[in-house]
Design a protein around this motif. Structure first.
Motif, PDB file in Angstrom:
ATOM      1  N   LYS A 173       0.817  -1.218   0.000  1.00 24.67           N
ATOM      2  CA  LYS A 173       0.000   0.000   0.000  1.00 24.67           C
ATOM      3  C   LYS A 173       0.853   1.272   0.000  1.00 24.67           C
ATOM      4  CE  LYS A 173      -3.763   2.286   2.523  1.00 24.67           C
ATOM      5  NZ  LYS A 173      -4.696   2.157   3.651  1.00 24.67           N
ATOM      6  N   HIS A 174       1.900   1.277   0.830  1.00 24.24           N
ATOM      7  CA  HIS A 174       2.684   2.515   1.001  1.00 24.24           C
ATOM      8  C   HIS A 174       4.092   2.416   0.403  1.00 24.24           C
ATOM      9  CE1 HIS A 174      -0.421   4.022   3.729  1.00 24.24           C
ATOM     10  NE2 HIS A 174      -0.417   2.843   4.325  1.00 24.24           N
ATOM     11  N   GLY A 175       4.797   1.357   0.746  1.00 25.35           N
ATOM     12  CA  GLY A 175       6.203   1.254   0.355  1.00 25.35           C
ATOM     13  C   GLY A 175       6.415   1.343  -1.147  1.00 25.35           C
ATOM     14  N   THR A 176       5.498   0.759  -1.907  1.00 25.05           N
ATOM     15  CA  THR A 176       5.669   0.775  -3.363  1.00 25.05           C
ATOM     16  C   THR A 176       5.609   2.197  -3.922  1.00 25.05           C
ATOM     17  OG1 THR A 176       3.297   0.379  -3.653  1.00 25.05           O
ATOM     18  CG2 THR A 176       4.749  -1.550  -3.742  1.00 25.05           C
ATOM     19  N   CYS A 177       5.120   3.144  -3.124  1.00 27.11           N
ATOM     20  CA  CYS A 177       5.023   4.531  -3.607  1.00 27.11           C
ATOM     21  C   CYS A 177       6.321   5.311  -3.414  1.00 27.11           C
ATOM     22  CB  CYS A 177       3.860   5.240  -2.921  1.00 27.11           C
ATOM     23  SG  CYS A 177       2.294   4.427  -3.288  1.00 27.11           S
ATOM     24  N   SER A 178       7.289   4.722  -2.723  1.00 27.96           N
ATOM     25  CA  SER A 178       8.596   5.406  -2.622  1.00 27.96           C
ATOM     26  C   SER A 178       9.710   4.474  -3.101  1.00 27.96           C
ATOM     27  CB  SER A 178       8.853   5.876  -1.178  1.00 27.96           C
ATOM     28  OG  SER A 178       8.705   4.824  -0.256  1.00 27.96           O
ATOM     29  N   GLU A 179       9.307   3.538  -3.933  1.00 28.17           N
ATOM     30  CA  GLU A 179      10.230   2.536  -4.470  1.00 28.17           C
ATOM     31  C   GLU A 179      11.446   3.124  -5.192  1.00 28.17           C
ATOM     32  OE1 GLU A 179       8.736  -1.674  -6.405  1.00 28.17           O
ATOM     33  OE2 GLU A 179       7.889   0.220  -7.043  1.00 28.17           O
ATOM     34  N   SER A 180      11.260   4.314  -5.775  1.00 26.98           N
ATOM     35  CA  SER A 180      12.387   4.917  -6.497  1.00 26.98           C
ATOM     36  C   SER A 180      13.481   5.354  -5.526  1.00 26.98           C
ATOM     37  CB  SER A 180      11.910   6.113  -7.316  1.00 26.98           C
ATOM     38  OG  SER A 180      11.256   7.033  -6.462  1.00 26.98           O
ATOM     39  N   GLU A 181      13.116   5.567  -4.251  1.00 27.91           N
ATOM     40  CA  GLU A 181      14.087   5.962  -3.220  1.00 27.91           C
ATOM     41  C   GLU A 181      14.525   4.771  -2.382  1.00 27.91           C
ATOM     42  OE1 GLU A 181      15.264   9.047  -2.669  1.00 27.91           O
ATOM     43  OE2 GLU A 181      13.983  10.045  -4.147  1.00 27.91           O
ATOM     44  N   LEU A 182      13.581   3.944  -2.016  1.00 25.61           N
ATOM     45  CA  LEU A 182      13.849   2.846  -1.086  1.00 25.61           C
ATOM     46  C   LEU A 182      13.280   1.548  -1.644  1.00 25.61           C
ATOM     47  CD1 LEU A 182      12.618   4.673   2.190  1.00 25.61           C
ATOM     48  CD2 LEU A 182      15.007   4.350   1.511  1.00 25.61           C
ATOM     49  N   ASP A 183      14.150   0.600  -1.887  1.00 26.00           N
ATOM     50  CA  ASP A 183      13.620  -0.700  -2.307  1.00 26.00           C
ATOM     51  C   ASP A 183      13.056  -1.403  -1.074  1.00 26.00           C
ATOM     52  OD1 ASP A 183      15.719  -1.851  -0.872  1.00 26.00           O
ATOM     53  OD2 ASP A 183      16.937  -2.254  -2.644  1.00 26.00           O
ATOM     54  N   GLN A 184      12.504  -2.586  -1.260  1.00 28.26           N
ATOM     55  CA  GLN A 184      11.788  -3.221  -0.155  1.00 28.26           C
ATOM     56  C   GLN A 184      12.655  -3.420   1.090  1.00 28.26           C
ATOM     57  OE1 GLN A 184       9.289  -6.919  -0.844  1.00 28.26           O
ATOM     58  NE2 GLN A 184      10.341  -7.372   1.059  1.00 28.26           N
ATOM     59  N   HIS A 185      13.861  -3.859   0.897  1.00 27.21           N
ATOM     60  CA  HIS A 185      14.733  -4.049   2.047  1.00 27.21           C
ATOM     61  C   HIS A 185      14.997  -2.717   2.740  1.00 27.21           C
ATOM     62  CE1 HIS A 185      18.564  -4.206   4.230  1.00 27.21           C
ATOM     63  NE2 HIS A 185      18.161  -5.420   4.582  1.00 27.21           N
ATOM     64  N   ASP A 186      15.311  -1.685   1.966  1.00 24.96           N
ATOM     65  CA  ASP A 186      15.652  -0.390   2.554  1.00 24.96           C
ATOM     66  C   ASP A 186      14.440   0.295   3.182  1.00 24.96           C
ATOM     67  OD1 ASP A 186      18.164  -0.933   1.745  1.00 24.96           O
ATOM     68  OD2 ASP A 186      18.195   0.475   0.061  1.00 24.96           O
ATOM     69  N   TYR A 187      13.278   0.024   2.637  1.00 26.11           N
ATOM     70  CA  TYR A 187      12.037   0.563   3.214  1.00 26.11           C
ATOM     71  C   TYR A 187      11.891   0.090   4.668  1.00 26.11           C
ATOM     72  CZ  TYR A 187       6.982   1.090   4.019  1.00 26.11           C
ATOM     73  OH  TYR A 187       5.757   1.406   4.558  1.00 26.11           O
ATOM     74  N   PHE A 188      12.024  -1.209   4.881  1.00 23.97           N
ATOM     75  CA  PHE A 188      11.876  -1.736   6.242  1.00 23.97           C
ATOM     76  C   PHE A 188      13.067  -1.331   7.122  1.00 23.97           C
ATOM     77  CE2 PHE A 188       8.840  -4.302   3.876  1.00 23.97           C
ATOM     78  CZ  PHE A 188       7.736  -4.237   4.724  1.00 23.97           C
TER      79      PHE A 188
END
Ligand code: AMP
Length: 194
Positions: A86-101
């Protein structure tokens, strides 16, 4: 960030994770990309499905700091997957899934809300504290005014439920919130035990 004692005191039920009752600390609800006008995108990339193998090195820390409290009792993957998609995919250009968490975990560690509040003698003891004193304590420690969201328990008490802080697009530095969420708090709020 969320106070589990307030989540578990609302009308909806709460269930502890399969790993057991979380420690009495604020937990992460999510890291949410927002526009400056307060609007926010969601579910930005259906192709980027949550992949648990990408966060295997964060498992222990996620279980401790980002527990799922919804029912039925779970191991957290459902909640993390929801937050990523829902949220993380909206800042994917900055943070990939690992970096998001990893970024969310780092931010929680940096802010350390519970010790900040305890230092100001604001403790999860079922006591009532002025909303202003909570805001001031967090502002003094972080340098920024937080947004405070309250819930109502079944007796109608306004409780400290969630604390919002804003971060820059790198996900690492706290910034002033362009817009604070409306938090539905009374002027005095309960900090429930957990
Ligand atoms: P969001 O969709 O990220 O805005 O978050 C709202 C959703 O997260 C709602 O479905 C909430 O019920 C759920 N939620 C909030 N806190 C928790 C929690 N600690 N564990 C599991 N689900 C939660």
């Amino acid at each position: 960030m969320q106070w589990p004692g307030a989540y578990c005191d609302t009308k909806h039920s709460c269930c502890y994770p399969k790993t057991g009752k979380p420690t009495a600390d604020f937990s992460i609800h999510g890291l949410w990309p927002n526009h400056k006008d307060g609007s926010w995108p969601s579910n930005c990339d259906p192709d980027s499905v949550f992949d648990r193998s990408e966060i295997s090195n964060l498992m222990g820390s996620l279980q401790k700091n980002w527990p799922s409290l919804s029912c039925p009792s779970s191991n957290g993957f459902r909640f993390w997957s929801h937050e990523w998609e829902k949220h993380g995919t909206c800042s994917e250009s900055e943070l990939d899934q690992h970096d998001y968490f990893a970024s969310a975990l780092k931010l929680k560690e940096k802010v350390n809300l519970l010790s900040t509040l305890k230092k100001a003698e604001i403790e999860p003891d079922d006591g009532f504290y002025s909303l202003d004193s909570i805001v001031k304590a967090i502002e003094a420690a972080t340098g920024y005014v937080p947004g405070i969201e309250c819930n109502k328990d079944s007796a109608g008490n306004s409780q400290l439920y969630q604390v919002y802080l804003c971060v820059d697009t790198s996900g690492s530095d706290i910034i002033e919130c362009p817009i604070l969420p409306r938090g539905r708090c009374a002027s005095t709020v309960q900090f429930p035990k957990f």
